[in-house]
Design a protein around this motif. Sequence first.
Motif, PDB file in Angstrom:
ATOM      1  N   PRO A   1       0.802  -1.219   0.000  1.00  0.00           N
ATOM      2  CA  PRO A   1       0.000   0.000   0.000  1.00  0.00           C
ATOM      3  C   PRO A   1       0.842   1.279   0.000  1.00  0.00           C
ATOM      4  O   PRO A   1       0.448   2.255  -0.580  1.00  0.00           O
ATOM      5  N   LYS A   2       2.003   1.261   0.692  1.00  0.00           N
ATOM      6  CA  LYS A   2       2.802   2.489   0.725  1.00  0.00           C
ATOM      7  C   LYS A   2       4.244   2.031   0.798  1.00  0.00           C
ATOM      8  O   LYS A   2       4.554   1.020   1.408  1.00  0.00           O
ATOM      9  N   GLY A   3       5.136   2.771   0.236  1.00  0.00           N
ATOM     10  CA  GLY A   3       6.500   2.276   0.255  1.00  0.00           C
ATOM     11  C   GLY A   3       7.492   3.388   0.404  1.00  0.00           C
ATOM     12  O   GLY A   3       7.178   4.566   0.228  1.00  0.00           O
ATOM     13  N   ASP A   4       8.707   2.994   0.730  1.00  0.00           N
ATOM     14  CA  ASP A   4       9.706   3.994   1.054  1.00  0.00           C
ATOM     15  C   ASP A   4      10.144   4.830  -0.142  1.00  0.00           C
ATOM     16  O   ASP A   4      10.541   5.984   0.049  1.00  0.00           O
ATOM     17  N   ALA A   5      10.075   4.302  -1.360  1.00  0.00           N
ATOM     18  CA  ALA A   5      10.530   5.114  -2.495  1.00  0.00           C
ATOM     19  C   ALA A   5       9.628   6.335  -2.657  1.00  0.00           C
ATOM     20  O   ALA A   5      10.101   7.466  -2.737  1.00  0.00           O
ATOM     21  N   LEU A   6       8.337   6.116  -2.671  1.00  0.00           N
ATOM     22  CA  LEU A   6       7.425   7.253  -2.817  1.00  0.00           C
ATOM     23  C   LEU A   6       7.415   8.113  -1.555  1.00  0.00           C
ATOM     24  O   LEU A   6       7.349   9.339  -1.627  1.00  0.00           O
ATOM     25  N   ALA A   7       7.508   7.471  -0.386  1.00  0.00           N
ATOM     26  CA  ALA A   7       7.546   8.239   0.865  1.00  0.00           C
ATOM     27  C   ALA A   7       8.794   9.122   0.916  1.00  0.00           C
ATOM     28  O   ALA A   7       8.748  10.259   1.398  1.00  0.00           O
ATOM     29  N   THR A   8       9.914   8.585   0.427  1.00  0.00           N
ATOM     30  CA  THR A   8      11.161   9.361   0.423  1.00  0.00           C
ATOM     31  C   THR A   8      11.033  10.573  -0.493  1.00  0.00           C
ATOM     32  O   THR A   8      11.437  11.688  -0.134  1.00  0.00           O
TER      33      THR A   8
ATOM     34  N   ALA B   1      10.908  16.710  -5.131  1.00  0.00           N
ATOM     35  CA  ALA B   1      10.335  15.361  -5.070  1.00  0.00           C
ATOM     36  C   ALA B   1      10.693  14.577  -6.330  1.00  0.00           C
ATOM     37  O   ALA B   1      11.065  13.398  -6.270  1.00  0.00           O
ATOM     38  N   GLY B   2      10.611  15.237  -7.474  1.00  0.00           N
ATOM     39  CA  GLY B   2      10.931  14.574  -8.739  1.00  0.00           C
ATOM     40  C   GLY B   2      12.400  14.185  -8.816  1.00  0.00           C
ATOM     41  O   GLY B   2      12.747  13.073  -9.237  1.00  0.00           O
ATOM     42  N   LEU B   3      13.283  15.086  -8.396  1.00  0.00           N
ATOM     43  CA  LEU B   3      14.716  14.772  -8.418  1.00  0.00           C
ATOM     44  C   LEU B   3      15.033  13.626  -7.456  1.00  0.00           C
ATOM     45  O   LEU B   3      15.842  12.744  -7.763  1.00  0.00           O
ATOM     46  N   ALA B   4      14.395  13.627  -6.287  1.00  0.00           N
ATOM     47  CA  ALA B   4      14.638  12.552  -5.316  1.00  0.00           C
ATOM     48  C   ALA B   4      14.166  11.213  -5.878  1.00  0.00           C
ATOM     49  O   ALA B   4      14.816  10.175  -5.668  1.00  0.00           O
ATOM     50  N   LEU B   5      13.053  11.240  -6.610  1.00  0.00           N
ATOM     51  CA  LEU B   5      12.563   9.998  -7.227  1.00  0.00           C
ATOM     52  C   LEU B   5      13.545   9.518  -8.300  1.00  0.00           C
ATOM     53  O   LEU B   5      13.895   8.337  -8.368  1.00  0.00           O
ATOM     54  N   ILE B   6      13.999  10.453  -9.129  1.00  0.00           N
ATOM     55  CA  ILE B   6      14.969  10.083 -10.175  1.00  0.00           C
ATOM     56  C   ILE B   6      16.225   9.491  -9.537  1.00  0.00           C
ATOM     57  O   ILE B   6      16.803   8.530 -10.043  1.00  0.00           O
TER      58      ILE B   6
ATOM     59  N   PRO C   1      18.568   5.327 -16.397  1.00  0.00           N
ATOM     60  CA  PRO C   1      19.387   6.560 -16.377  1.00  0.00           C
ATOM     61  C   PRO C   1      18.796   7.672 -17.233  1.00  0.00           C
ATOM     62  O   PRO C   1      19.262   8.802 -17.146  1.00  0.00           O
ATOM     63  N   ALA C   2      17.772   7.362 -18.021  1.00  0.00           N
ATOM     64  CA  ALA C   2      17.167   8.380 -18.895  1.00  0.00           C
ATOM     65  C   ALA C   2      15.903   8.994 -18.302  1.00  0.00           C
ATOM     66  O   ALA C   2      15.230   9.796 -18.962  1.00  0.00           O
ATOM     67  N   ALA C   3      15.565   8.659 -17.065  1.00  0.00           N
ATOM     68  CA  ALA C   3      14.361   9.217 -16.435  1.00  0.00           C
ATOM     69  C   ALA C   3      14.387  10.748 -16.507  1.00  0.00           C
ATOM     70  O   ALA C   3      15.442  11.359 -16.330  1.00  0.00           O
ATOM     71  N   THR C   4      13.214  11.354 -16.740  1.00  0.00           N
ATOM     72  CA  THR C   4      13.140  12.789 -17.027  1.00  0.00           C
ATOM     73  C   THR C   4      12.078  13.452 -16.155  1.00  0.00           C
ATOM     74  O   THR C   4      11.009  12.884 -15.931  1.00  0.00           O
ATOM     75  N   LEU C   5      12.416  14.655 -15.673  1.00  0.00           N
ATOM     76  CA  LEU C   5      11.444  15.473 -14.926  1.00  0.00           C
ATOM     77  C   LEU C   5      10.861  16.502 -15.883  1.00  0.00           C
ATOM     78  O   LEU C   5      11.606  17.292 -16.473  1.00  0.00           O
ATOM     79  N   ASP C   6       9.561  16.494 -16.032  1.00  0.00           N
ATOM     80  CA  ASP C   6       8.900  17.359 -17.016  1.00  0.00           C
ATOM     81  C   ASP C   6       7.780  18.157 -16.374  1.00  0.00           C
ATOM     82  O   ASP C   6       7.251  17.777 -15.329  1.00  0.00           O
ATOM     83  N   ALA C   7       7.422  19.223 -17.076  1.00  0.00           N
ATOM     84  CA  ALA C   7       6.175  19.937 -16.803  1.00  0.00           C
ATOM     85  C   ALA C   7       6.075  20.426 -15.356  1.00  0.00           C
ATOM     86  O   ALA C   7       5.011  20.352 -14.729  1.00  0.00           O
ATOM     87  N   VAL C   8       7.177  20.955 -14.850  1.00  0.00           N
ATOM     88  CA  VAL C   8       7.177  21.591 -13.525  1.00  0.00           C
ATOM     89  C   VAL C   8       6.491  22.936 -13.693  1.00  0.00           C
ATOM     90  O   VAL C   8       7.024  23.827 -14.360  1.00  0.00           O
ATOM     91  N   ARG C   9       5.290  23.072 -13.120  1.00  0.00           N
ATOM     92  CA  ARG C   9       4.486  24.251 -13.453  1.00  0.00           C
ATOM     93  C   ARG C   9       3.489  24.565 -12.337  1.00  0.00           C
ATOM     94  O   ARG C   9       3.117  23.686 -11.562  1.00  0.00           O
ATOM     95  N   VAL C  10       3.043  25.818 -12.283  1.00  0.00           N
ATOM     96  CA  VAL C  10       2.013  26.226 -11.331  1.00  0.00           C
ATOM     97  C   VAL C  10       0.648  25.909 -11.945  1.00  0.00           C
ATOM     98  O   VAL C  10       0.398  26.237 -13.113  1.00  0.00           O
ATOM     99  N   LEU C  11      -0.213  25.284 -11.162  1.00  0.00           N
ATOM    100  CA  LEU C  11      -1.582  25.022 -11.647  1.00  0.00           C
ATOM    101  C   LEU C  11      -2.538  26.126 -11.217  1.00  0.00           C
ATOM    102  O   LEU C  11      -3.429  26.510 -11.967  1.00  0.00           O
TER     103      LEU C  11
END
Lengths: 164, 164, 164, 164, 164, 164
Positions: free
Chosen positions: C58-65, C128-133, C141-151
């Motif tokens: 249900p919950k795990g350390d990768a997403l929690a981290t 959060a995105g960089l920590a996940l990468i 190694p090609a994981a990408t952070l995209d669309a960092v934006r204000v909603l």
Amino acid sequence: MPASPGPAAPALTHLDPSGAARMVDVSGKEVTARSAVAAAEVHTTPEVLAALRRDGLPKGDALATARLAGIMGAKRTPDLIPLCHPITLHSVAVTLTPHDTGVAITATTRTADRTGVEMEALTAVATAGLALIDMIKALDPAATLDAVRVLRKDGGATGPWTRP
Amino acid sequence: MPASPGPAAPALTHLDPSGAARMVDVSGKEVTARSAVAAAEVHTTPEVLAALRRDGLPKGDALATARLAGIMGAKRTPDLIPLCHPITLHSVAVTLTPHDTGVAITATTRTADRTGVEMEALTAVATAGLALIDMIKALDPAATLDAVRVLRKDGGATGPWTRP
Amino acid sequence: MPASPGPAAPALTHLDPSGAARMVDVSGKEVTARSAVAAAEVHTTPEVLAALRRDGLPKGDALATARLAGIMGAKRTPDLIPLCHPITLHSVAVTLTPHDTGVAITATTRTADRTGVEMEALTAVATAGLALIDMIKALDPAATLDAVRVLRKDGGATGPWTRP
Amino acid sequence: MPASPGPAAPALTHLDPSGAARMVDVSGKEVTARSAVAAAEVHTTPEVLAALRRDGLPKGDALATARLAGIMGAKRTPDLIPLCHPITLHSVAVTLTPHDTGVAITATTRTADRTGVEMEALTAVATAGLALIDMIKALDPAATLDAVRVLRKDGGATGPWTRP
Amino acid sequence: MPASPGPAAPALTHLDPSGAARMVDVSGKEVTARSAVAAAEVHTTPEVLAALRRDGLPKGDALATARLAGIMGAKRTPDLIPLCHPITLHSVAVTLTPHDTGVAITATTRTADRTGVEMEALTAVATAGLALIDMIKALDPAATLDAVRVLRKDGGATGPWTRP
Amino acid sequence: MPASPGPAAPALTHLDPSGAARMVDVSGKEVTARSAVAAAEVHTTPEVLAALRRDGLPKGDALATARLAGIMGAKRTPDLIPLCHPITLHSVAVTLTPHDTGVAITATTRTADRTGVEMEALTAVATAGLALIDMIKALDPAATLDAVRVLRKDGGATGPWTRP
């Protein structure tokens, strides 16, 4: 002409040829023992100097606080100075000596790395001086930090340097 | 006698009656608009000043880097100065002006809080000066930071103060 | 002409009229409740998404981290973004939702201050995105952070704004 | 079954067999020269790009501020990314190039250590991008940071990698 | 069943209903004067206690260093404790008192904010204790920090609390 | 006599002969593999332990948050402990195990450097414990952090040490 200074013009090493700031590449430099000594002066009133001397007999929190601030400030150097390399410091010692017209501050820093430690020594004396001013500013709002300078450095390709 | 100075002796406000350092309690102080202006000088060689002026026409990364270091340094004040209160700064502006014998640095800080912002202004000019020295030290290892001082402050119970 | 754009030219508010960076003065702004929502996407391989989903049931350390990194990153915003004002955050919430082609990240920030909190929300999703990468980069190694934006943002003189 | 993926399932290296986050042990890895190049894009309006180009002729504080933020951000990587090892960076260079539809950002990082520097490069471009957005957000609240990604890395047991 | 505890089960306030960590929203809480007192003990050998007492007559750098570490540690609380709100502290005082079997540490913190300051007081005593252990560990590698606890807190909706 | 203890008196190594704090010089020490294990206990109510166990089946954000706080706290050791040397950590692992009367915390740290890593391990368990207390303090304001201590260390001139 800004974009192309004559061949004799000195270059600021932290700027690339286009003038952009960078953290210069020290990969090619040798790891050697390096040390630096910096000094500064806090100028204040005789009244404050007397209070510090009372506090300073034998040792007191005002001077101890400034000394600690200097040691901890040395460790924050790469956070504060934008183009400084993060390094592992081997030793930091800070002294504060009240005398007739002010408080003399010195800092000695050591490491074994690819880059010198004079910025760490300068940051130590400046931070110690600012911390001291913080504690005396209610008594002397005009207290001044002066003569923040390198006295000596040693190690690295350029060898020892002593302030003329 | 260290432990009991006479009734007229000035007290360092950051020390409690036993001489221990503390972050003084500002709970009872009023939230008022407060500002401070500090200044400093970096003394260096004509050769370096010429290089900075070239870089500085119209604007260059060496001066921009030092200016940014000053602004960011102001925000780090409570991390660096042990007994400073963490506050929320409303404004920080830093100027660096090369002149005939050095670079003049000023910083203006503003907030609305229970405590003044002169330490933030002093930390800004000192950090800007150290960052500048970092960039010129290869050309002038003897560059010196001088006259780090408060020029003016305003707000709070003590009211405006201008350096005599 | 760089030094004097026409009257209709938009000005970058973080630069003073001479083009120098500054932390803009918000003293005159009102303290109002302010909030912001930002979002981002991490794009990675189906293989990694499957691993995250396993971890995430249900919950795990990768997403929690990554979630914690985002919350703590929001608090470091004034340290990272040179001209951001230090503010006191009232609330930060970060979500990470693995879906078919990536992980969707959102952050909501709230305060009552003189300045908005959209940079805090953007820094939260980016961190959060960089920590996940960081945690998946050995697998992709090609994981990408995209669309960092204000909603969306709300509060302050300009009122509510919703991304068109 | 979450707790026991099949033998072929890829493992997230930052989680131990029970799924708990950890800073992986690099004691057994060799100290080698390592480098990484990362890139990102800030997408914004033609109006803002024109303002940045004006500011950027020849060099301006907006781009210089973002560049500095990137360099300093690289140094904060172990503070921001929970499971990153603290390392000593030998070099960081950041470029920002306004073009027709946005601003291209790159960062190159180098060290000699037991662990790679791609997170430092990614953090540099992301922080530079966020700092730029901070300065243009009054003109373009919809500005977006995209394509934060590693282009190349070199050094270490896995050898060189180039983005396909 | 983990996902749906019975109606009487106590909830951890820092987790949202799905169990994810968050910085809880204090926007709705009132700004009130708040204070906290925390305490701790460092247990060490009679030999070390004698050395500290010598150092401590009248005041010495070992205890002054630990006291400063506590004060500065209080200011770092939101950096260290992931879900703590950044707040502006009005006052921090730390005492260290060597006695027959150890060193008693207390910290008092004050603010006027929407959230309490007990974590700041706890972080102060813990950091002071760790700093003391650092200085005595060569003499007593078994030195222990014990009983880090809140003694009292005041202010906020829940009102005063005194340790039973 | 404070200033001149007898020849057999043990010296605090972080103080110089005059009693002033310093970061001791480790230049002469050998770079060797070093490790440390520290432990601590958080004591709380059965009610909270039950909530943590529910959260902890199989893994939950409360324990994950405390674990992350411990790992990140280890990296902040030189910022917190005034006389600690900045070092590059090779590995940090933190465990939290709820049991009948509390939560047992351990941390293992490794490096190859001139100085040990027991302060990093102690800071990890203390920070993890404080982060846990932060999350449970609404349910148990009397939660206590106890027995923060080194269990073992290895490497360096003094060789292995195990808590008696």
